[in-house]
Design a protein around this motif. Structure first.
Motif, PDB file in Angstrom:
ATOM      1  N   LEU A  43      -0.991  69.654   5.051  1.00 47.45           N
ATOM      2  CA  LEU A  43      -1.953  68.517   5.706  1.00 47.45           C
ATOM      3  C   LEU A  43      -1.989  69.004   7.229  1.00 47.45           C
ATOM      4  N   GLY A  44      -0.770  69.182   7.978  1.00 49.56           N
ATOM      5  CA  GLY A  44      -0.505  69.581   9.311  1.00 49.56           C
ATOM      6  C   GLY A  44      -1.466  70.951   9.339  1.00 49.56           C
ATOM      7  N   ARG A  45      -0.974  71.897   8.591  1.00 45.40           N
ATOM      8  CA  ARG A  45      -1.646  73.225   8.887  1.00 45.40           C
ATOM      9  C   ARG A  45      -3.275  73.040   8.940  1.00 45.40           C
ATOM     10  N   TRP A  46      -3.909  72.257   7.842  1.00 48.69           N
ATOM     11  CA  TRP A  46      -5.346  72.264   7.722  1.00 48.69           C
ATOM     12  C   TRP A  46      -5.752  71.523   8.932  1.00 48.69           C
ATOM     13  N   LEU A  47      -5.161  70.372   9.346  1.00 49.27           N
ATOM     14  CA  LEU A  47      -5.607  69.482  10.441  1.00 49.27           C
ATOM     15  C   LEU A  47      -5.632  70.356  11.827  1.00 49.27           C
ATOM     16  N   ALA A  48      -4.449  71.089  11.795  1.00 52.53           N
ATOM     17  CA  ALA A  48      -4.167  71.904  13.041  1.00 52.53           C
ATOM     18  C   ALA A  48      -5.271  72.894  12.993  1.00 52.53           C
ATOM     19  N   ALA A  49      -5.995  73.557  11.918  1.00 50.65           N
ATOM     20  CA  ALA A  49      -7.014  74.516  12.310  1.00 50.65           C
ATOM     21  C   ALA A  49      -8.403  73.811  12.583  1.00 50.65           C
ATOM     22  N   ALA A  50      -8.445  72.698  11.842  1.00 52.51           N
ATOM     23  CA  ALA A  50      -9.863  72.037  11.811  1.00 52.51           C
ATOM     24  C   ALA A  50      -9.762  71.313  13.221  1.00 52.51           C
ATOM     25  N   ARG A  51      -8.717  70.365  13.754  1.00 53.41           N
ATOM     26  CA  ARG A  51      -8.840  69.459  14.699  1.00 53.41           C
ATOM     27  C   ARG A  51      -7.826  69.737  15.929  1.00 53.41           C
ATOM     28  N   GLY A  52      -7.212  70.846  15.766  1.00 50.00           N
ATOM     29  CA  GLY A  52      -6.171  71.256  16.895  1.00 50.00           C
ATOM     30  C   GLY A  52      -4.449  70.714  16.473  1.00 50.00           C
ATOM     31  N   VAL A  53      -3.669  71.579  17.047  1.00 52.54           N
ATOM     32  CA  VAL A  53      -2.427  71.378  16.710  1.00 52.54           C
ATOM     33  C   VAL A  53      -1.826  69.959  16.842  1.00 52.54           C
ATOM     34  N   TRP A  54      -1.988  69.342  18.145  1.00 53.58           N
ATOM     35  CA  TRP A  54      -1.687  68.016  18.246  1.00 53.58           C
ATOM     36  C   TRP A  54      -2.081  66.984  17.478  1.00 53.58           C
ATOM     37  N   THR A  55      -3.377  67.168  17.055  1.00 51.12           N
ATOM     38  CA  THR A  55      -3.810  66.105  15.952  1.00 51.12           C
ATOM     39  C   THR A  55      -3.080  66.286  14.403  1.00 51.12           C
ATOM     40  N   GLY A  56      -2.991  67.634  14.387  1.00 46.36           N
ATOM     41  CA  GLY A  56      -2.565  67.931  13.008  1.00 46.36           C
ATOM     42  C   GLY A  56      -0.896  67.501  12.789  1.00 46.36           C
ATOM     43  N   VAL A  57      -0.400  67.715  13.876  1.00 45.21           N
ATOM     44  CA  VAL A  57       1.212  67.243  13.703  1.00 45.21           C
ATOM     45  C   VAL A  57       1.327  65.863  13.936  1.00 45.21           C
ATOM     46  N   VAL A  58       0.423  64.979  14.435  1.00 44.29           N
ATOM     47  CA  VAL A  58       0.761  63.530  14.709  1.00 44.29           C
ATOM     48  C   VAL A  58       0.120  62.828  13.371  1.00 44.29           C
ATOM     49  N   VAL A  59      -0.998  63.365  12.921  1.00 41.00           N
ATOM     50  CA  VAL A  59      -1.581  62.502  11.706  1.00 41.00           C
ATOM     51  C   VAL A  59      -0.698  62.849  10.424  1.00 41.00           C
ATOM     52  N   ALA A  60      -0.435  64.166  10.309  1.00 36.86           N
ATOM     53  CA  ALA A  60       0.673  64.500   9.291  1.00 36.86           C
ATOM     54  C   ALA A  60       1.767  63.764   9.389  1.00 36.86           C
ATOM     55  N   GLY A  61       2.410  63.751  10.576  1.00 34.43           N
ATOM     56  CA  GLY A  61       3.747  62.998  10.454  1.00 34.43           C
ATOM     57  C   GLY A  61       3.501  61.512  10.174  1.00 34.43           C
ATOM     58  N   VAL A  62       2.643  60.848  10.651  1.00 36.38           N
ATOM     59  CA  VAL A  62       2.381  59.430  10.386  1.00 36.38           C
ATOM     60  C   VAL A  62       2.021  59.393   8.843  1.00 36.38           C
TER      61      VAL A  62
END
Length: 270
Positions: free
Chosen positions: A187-206
């Motif tokens: 999930l973090g990889r997909w979000l990082a590619a689509a929305r940016g690294v910060w968003t991917g890490v935070v959303v995936a962690g939550v």
């Protein structure tokens, strides 16, 4: 680097980590275990003995009958001298060292193979960075989170009748945590590619925290402490998590250092 390069260095890192874990376990882990064993043996000594009549039983074979007591065939032993002549001293020295080294080597090999599989697939992380991340996420998913739900219990805590169910609860929750962590990485990889690294890490962690929290609330709670001393229990659990942290931390440091030496050679040549 190929998988063999990772595996060989992972086994070596696991060996180093096992030795470090042994030192920590022997220094801070064995004293509370000795205390817990002493409490267990003291409680057993104070327990009232069953009447001899309850132990004896009679049976007849044809016209001939005979009586014997279970006590004639039974035997007792303490933690100081176990069956097969394994003493408590052996358990806390060579036995403990063998266990930590074996676990360390096996774990080092597994982490190394996972690191080899994800190398170059976690954004811009180098081999060293991705290996360190795999080790850190593995510790959180397999050790820290399950420990918070089902912490280690010393001798004299817990019923022997429930050890099977308690073990099943622990590994079930650990499996849920590991699967959730793997899904979190994707999930973090997909979000990082689509929305940016910060968003991917935070959303995936939550998302991971939510999943394991719901699972922890849904899983059965185990509370068989009884009147076990709180200070000994706290000391035991702190030493347990310190030993595990030493094992995983030493393995992560050793493995990333060994891989870093190999990974920097081609760059230096270039």
């Amino acid at each position: 680097m190929n998988a063999r390069t990772f595996l060989v260095r992972g086994l070596l890192a696991g060996l180093i980590a096992g030795l470090v874990a042994f030192g920590v376990a022997f220094t801070v882990g064995e004293p509370p275990i000795d205390t817990a064993i002493g409490l267990e043996e003291a409680a057993a000594a104070e327990a009232p003995a069953e009447p001899a009549a309850d132990e004896a039983h009679t049976h007849a074979e044809g016209e001939e009958g005979h009586t014997h007591a279970d006590g004639e065939e039974g035997h007792t032993h303490s933690h100081g001298e176990e069956e097969g002549g394994i003493t408590r001293t052996t358990q806390k020295t060579w036995g403990l060292a063998t266990a930590t080294i074996a676990v360390g080597v096996a774990l080092g090999g597994i982490i190394a193979l996972i690191a080899a599989a994800v190398a170059g697939r976690l954004g811009r992380l180098t081999v060293v960075g991705s290996t360190a991340l795999v080790t850190a996420l593995g510790f959180v998913a397999y050790v820290l989170v399950p420990f918070l739900k089902y912490p280690a219990a010393p001798p004299a805590v817990g019923s022997g009748d429930t050890i099977g169910s308690r073990t099943a609860y622990y590994f079930t929750f650990a499996l849920i945590s590991i699967v959730a962590m793997v899904a979190t990485v994707f999930l973090g990889r997909w979000l990082a590619a689509a929305r940016g690294v910060w968003t991917g890490v935070v959303v995936a962690g939550v998302a991971y925290v939510i999943v394991v929290t719901v699972a922890a609330l849904a899983m059965p709670t185990v509370n068989e402490l009884g009147d076990f001393p709180a200070d000994v229990l706290w000391e035991f659990r702190i030493s347990s998590i310190l030993t595990l942290a030493a094992l995983w931390g030493a393995m992560g440091v050793a493995l990333t250092w060994l891989l870093g030496r190999v990974d920097t050679t081609p760059r230096a040549t270039a």
